[in-house]
Design an enzyme around this catalytic site. Structure first.
Site, PDB file in Angstrom:
ATOM      1  N   PRO A 221       0.753  -0.811   0.226  1.00  5.30           N
ATOM      2  CA  PRO A 221       0.204  -0.013   0.087  1.00  5.30           C
ATOM      3  C   PRO A 221       0.822   1.255   0.113  1.00  5.30           C
ATOM      4  O   PRO A 221       2.048   1.442   0.522  1.00  5.30           O
ATOM      5  CB  PRO A 221      -0.695  -0.076   1.701  1.00  5.30           C
ATOM      6  CG  PRO A 221      -0.508  -1.391   2.650  1.00  5.30           C
ATOM      7  CD  PRO A 221       0.745  -2.265   1.375  1.00  5.30           C
TER       8      PRO A 221
ATOM      9  N   GLY B 268       3.129   4.749   5.342  1.00  6.53           N
ATOM     10  CA  GLY B 268       3.816   3.728   6.452  1.00  6.53           C
ATOM     11  C   GLY B 268       5.272   2.668   6.178  1.00  6.53           C
ATOM     12  O   GLY B 268       6.151   1.949   6.750  1.00  6.53           O
ATOM     13  N   LEU B 269       4.817   2.131   4.147  1.00  3.78           N
ATOM     14  CA  LEU B 269       5.916   0.287   4.599  1.00  3.78           C
ATOM     15  C   LEU B 269       6.283   0.684   3.441  1.00  3.78           C
ATOM     16  O   LEU B 269       7.527  -0.442   3.130  1.00  3.78           O
ATOM     17  CB  LEU B 269       4.555  -0.115   3.986  1.00  3.78           C
ATOM     18  CG  LEU B 269       3.246  -0.831   5.317  1.00  3.78           C
ATOM     19  CD1 LEU B 269       2.713  -1.598   4.464  1.00  3.78           C
ATOM     20  CD2 LEU B 269       4.164  -1.079   6.800  1.00  3.78           C
ATOM     21  N   GLY B 270       6.955   2.548   3.595  1.00  9.85           N
ATOM     22  CA  GLY B 270       7.710   2.191   2.611  1.00  9.85           C
ATOM     23  C   GLY B 270       8.155   2.123   0.913  1.00  9.85           C
ATOM     24  O   GLY B 270       9.431   1.409  -0.286  1.00  9.85           O
TER      25      GLY B 270
ATOM     26  N   SER C  15       7.294   4.720  -2.036  1.00 10.24           N
ATOM     27  CA  SER C  15       8.241   5.229  -2.486  1.00 10.24           C
ATOM     28  C   SER C  15       9.483   4.959  -2.660  1.00 10.24           C
ATOM     29  O   SER C  15      10.434   4.471  -3.898  1.00 10.24           O
ATOM     30  CB  SER C  15       8.386   6.420  -2.175  1.00 10.24           C
ATOM     31  OG  SER C  15       8.810   6.659  -0.989  1.00 10.24           O
ATOM     32  N   ALA C  16      10.462   4.497  -1.849  1.00  7.42           N
ATOM     33  CA  ALA C  16      11.737   3.902  -1.322  1.00  7.42           C
ATOM     34  C   ALA C  16      12.127   2.980  -2.080  1.00  7.42           C
ATOM     35  O   ALA C  16      12.494   2.168  -3.295  1.00  7.42           O
ATOM     36  CB  ALA C  16      12.369   3.786  -0.118  1.00  7.42           C
ATOM     37  N   ALA C  17      10.998   1.364  -2.155  1.00  3.13           N
ATOM     38  CA  ALA C  17      10.825   0.888  -2.506  1.00  3.13           C
ATOM     39  C   ALA C  17      10.907   0.517  -4.224  1.00  3.13           C
ATOM     40  O   ALA C  17      11.840   0.116  -4.571  1.00  3.13           O
ATOM     41  CB  ALA C  17       9.779  -0.191  -1.634  1.00  3.13           C
TER      42      ALA C  17
ATOM     43  N   ASP D 182      14.614   4.249   4.411  1.00  2.00           N
ATOM     44  CA  ASP D 182      13.936   3.549   3.656  1.00  2.00           C
ATOM     45  C   ASP D 182      14.507   3.157   2.477  1.00  2.00           C
ATOM     46  O   ASP D 182      14.527   2.063   2.327  1.00  2.00           O
ATOM     47  CB  ASP D 182      12.494   4.254   2.813  1.00  2.00           C
ATOM     48  CG  ASP D 182      11.618   4.724   4.347  1.00  2.00           C
ATOM     49  OD1 ASP D 182      11.782   4.643   5.631  1.00  2.00           O
ATOM     50  OD2 ASP D 182       9.917   5.121   4.062  1.00  2.00           O
TER      51      ASP D 182
HETATM   52  O1  PMV Z   1       7.123   7.259   6.357  1.00  3.71           O
HETATM   53  P1  PMV Z   1       7.707   6.393   5.595  1.00  3.71           P
HETATM   54  O2  PMV Z   1       8.173   4.878   5.753  1.00  3.71           O
HETATM   55  O3  PMV Z   1       8.971   6.990   4.545  1.00  3.71           O
HETATM   56  O4  PMV Z   1       8.644   6.415   7.004  1.00  3.71           O
HETATM   57  C1  PMV Z   1       9.666   8.010   7.495  1.00  3.71           C
HETATM   58  C2  PMV Z   1      10.534   7.936   8.664  1.00  3.71           C
HETATM   59  C3  PMV Z   1      10.728   8.936   9.234  1.00  3.71           C
HETATM   60  O5  PMV Z   1      11.727   8.994  10.232  1.00  3.71           O
HETATM   61  C4  PMV Z   1       9.453  10.179   8.853  1.00  3.71           C
HETATM   62  C5  PMV Z   1      11.800  10.179   7.749  1.00  3.71           C
HETATM   63  C6  PMV Z   1      12.683  10.112   7.614  1.00  3.71           C
HETATM   64  O6  PMV Z   1      12.936  10.028   5.969  1.00  3.71           O
HETATM   65  O7  PMV Z   1      13.482   9.459   8.000  1.00  3.71           O
END
Ligand code: PMV
Length: 302
Positions: A89, A93-95, A97-99, A140
């Site tokens: 999803p 908060g499961l990363g 965009s980074a993935a 991430d």
């Molecule tokens: O929302 P996510 O899963 O990209 O996590 C962000 C984590 C933070 O610590 C809030 C931001 C960061 O860049 O580390």
């Protein structure tokens, strides 16, 4: 095929932006991408049905991120067409965009015959991630490229953590969307106004992270659960929790979870609940489903 894994931040989100350590774990769910040399650069993302062309001026962040990721490959390279499939999803908060960034960078490397290790791929994906997050800590992309369980601290080599017992998590999506950039900026405004108080909170989270690492290495899941609850209380004090997240955490704890907290930037997104047996996993899954949350179980860092 190139893979970028999703991730959960077990503990230490937000404080990690301010140089404190955080614990994160890779997920087996993530993004797969393949690329081939083509006439023009193109990125197709399924199941979203999106076609993206690189464009530094575009309104669409994906087009700007794609441009940012390709730029360091140089003007003389061949064009690439990439197909990516997302199994995570977004804005949860499961990363996600980074993935995507890690998978796309890996696929481009493969198509152009470039050899790079996981750290290099994470670095390449960071240019992509900056478009979405402004000032990402890098956690991430690091955990997406490396997998496993890691302690991450900005600018320092990653430390691998070896769990003594499986880290079974029930993940529940709150149904609330949030953007990491806005949440990080909101914490930055608080930090500007009340620097000393926020720094103390970040130091307290850092101590929790250090103890959590010891608990994970000792297989002491009960202690880890308590530390997750403490971390959640401090995240709540940073105003990144929501009423819905608090309700989901409470329901998970009442159903027998050892600890529960938000994961990632907060303001919505996902909650993670630590469980240790099939029975408690089942109870927690059911309890969260009854609250209309989209729920699944993962073994973090597997
Ligand atoms: O929302 P996510 O899963 O990209 O996590 C962000 C984590 C933070 O610590 C809030 C931001 C960061 O860049 O580390």
């Amino acid at each position: 095929m190139a893979f970028g894994g999703g991730k959960v931040i077990l503990l230490g989100e937000h404080s990690v932006v301010y140089g404190r350590p955080a614990l994160a774990a890779g997920l087996t769910r993530g993004v797969e991408a393949t690329a081939r040399v083509a006439e023009a650069d193109a990125l197709r993302i399924e199941p979203w049905g999106l076609d993206v062309s690189p464009d530094p001026q575009a309104d669409q962040p994906l087009a700007r991120a794609f441009h940012a990721l390709l730029a360091p490959y140089g003007a003389s390279r061949q064009a690439v067409a990439i197909d990516a499939t997302v199994d995570l999803p977004s804005a949860a908060g499961l990363g996600c965009s980074a993935a995507l960034g890690v998978a796309v960078a890996g696929a481009v490397d493969q198509a152009l015959g470039i050899e790079r290790d996981a750290e290099g791929r994470a670095g390449a994906a960071l240019t992509w991630e900056r478009v979405f997050h402004g000032n990402p800590s890098g956690i991430d992309t690091a955990v997406s490229a490396q997998g496993g369980v890691i302690v991450y601290r900005k600018g320092e080599p990653i430390e691998r953590v070896h769990p003594r017992a499986p880290l079974r998590l029930v993940v529940a999506h709150s149904g609330e969307q949030s953007t990491t950039k806005e949440m990080v900026e909101m914490v930055a405004r608080q930090h500007e106004k009340a620097t000393e108080r926020l720094d103390k909170t970040f130091d307290a989270i850092a101590a929790i992270v250090r103890n959590a690492r010891l608990a994970i290495e000792a297989g002491d899941l009960r202690a880890l659960g308590q530390l997750m609850d403490l971390n959640q209380a401090l995240l709540n004090s940073l105003l990144v929790s929501t009423a819905r997240i608090e309700e989901l955490c409470t329901a998970a704890l009442e159903a027998g979870a050892l600890g529960a907290k938000l994961t990632g930037a907060g303001g919505g997104g996902c909650v993670i609940a630590l469980v240790d047996t099939d029975a408690s996993a089942e109870h927690v899954l059911r309890a969260l489903e009854q609250m209309d949350a989209e729920v699944f179980e993962v073994e973090a860092g597997a």
